[in-house]
Design an enzyme around this catalytic site. Structure first.
Site: not given
Ligand code: PEP
Length: 257
Positions: A11, A13, A98, A100, A168, A174, A214
């Site tokens: 992803n 983003k 998601h 976000e 998630e 992040g 992460s």
């Molecule tokens: C995400 O936002 O889908 C995600 C998993 O981000 P990160 O791997 O950067 O934590």
């Protein structure tokens, strides 16, 4: 029962100008040299790059996904993009719900559900994200949140062939923090149970449940082989073709040349 084939999806983003397509070229090249036939791979760049990414990936086995869609096919919704438009641009999947988007845009489970149904209408696979916030995690409310999100965000017509769940934890996105493998196993197992209750035994058992938050080359092996983890949704570490490949290659047969 046949094993669930894992998927590693990236992803991007709101990251990536045209120059970032070089990372897809790198990914394609390294996969051609050292394939990972044990897993599927997908990249979800921003909508502005979809058409050009589709050209870069044409003829490869790297699937192309998008990051969000409007529930309706067209109309007066300035700035929004429909599932049909994403399919037209070359996507075969779309991320919906998601965290976000849930946090930045106040998206509810009902809206996420409508977006998933829009994906089906356009013949796209819906990657439905769920996960608890830091406060919910600390309050011990994670299982209730996940159950409510599965019941609200996953349409009753969801099937394993057109739907993927991504668990998630918001606090892991992040942040460099991850749940322990034991917690991932417990929570993904609970999500599996919720899916079985909602969709029935066959679909609930066969649906892919990704872990996201992460994931990076250094922890991929420890997170990806946990029970009920059928792959990963990767944010930051998907922006570099070689890092993303390294995560995917956790699935690679060590005997392969
Ligand atoms: C995400 O936002 O889908 C995600 C998993 O981000 P990160 O791997 O950067 O934590």
């Amino acid at each position: 029962m046949t094993a669930i084939r894992p998927l590693v999806a990236g992803n991007w983003k709101m990251n990536g100008l045209g120059s970032a397509l070089a990372e897809l070229v790198t990914l394609r090249q390294v996969l051609a040299e050292k394939p990972v036939p044990e897993a599927d791979v997908m990249v979800c760049p921003p909508a502005t790059l979809l058409t050009r990414a589709a050209e870069v990936l044409e003829g490869s086995n790297i699937a192309l996904g998008a990051q969000d869609c409007h529930p309706l096919p067209s109309g007066p919704h300035t700035g929004d993009v429909s599932a049909e438009m994403l399919a037209d641009a070359g996507a075969t999947a779309v991320i919906v719900g998601h965290s976000e988007r849930r946090l930045d845009h106040g998206e509810s489970d009902a809206l996420v559900n409508a977006k998933a149904r829009a994906a089906y209408r356009a013949d796209l696979t819906a990657i439905i994200c769920i996960g608890e916030t830091q406060a919910q995690h600390q309050d011990g409310g994670t299982l209730d949140v996940l159950k409510r999100q599965v019941q609200g965000s996953v349409p009753e017509e969801a099937r394993a062939m057109n739907t993927i769940i991504a668990y998630e934890p918001v606090w892991a996105i992040g942040s460099g923090l991850t749940p322990t493998p034991a917690d991932v196993a417990r929570l993904q197992g609970a999500i599996r149970e919720n899916l079985r209750q909602l969709l029935g035994e066959t679909e609930g058992r066969a649906m892919r449940i990704l872990y996201g938050g992460s994931v990076k080359p250094a922890n991929a092996a420890e997170l990806l082989f946990v029970p009920n983890v059928n792959g990963a949704l990767v944010g930051g570490a998907s922006l570099k073709g070689l890092d993303f490949y390294e995560i995917l290659s956790a699935y690679r047969d060590p005997e392969a040349t």
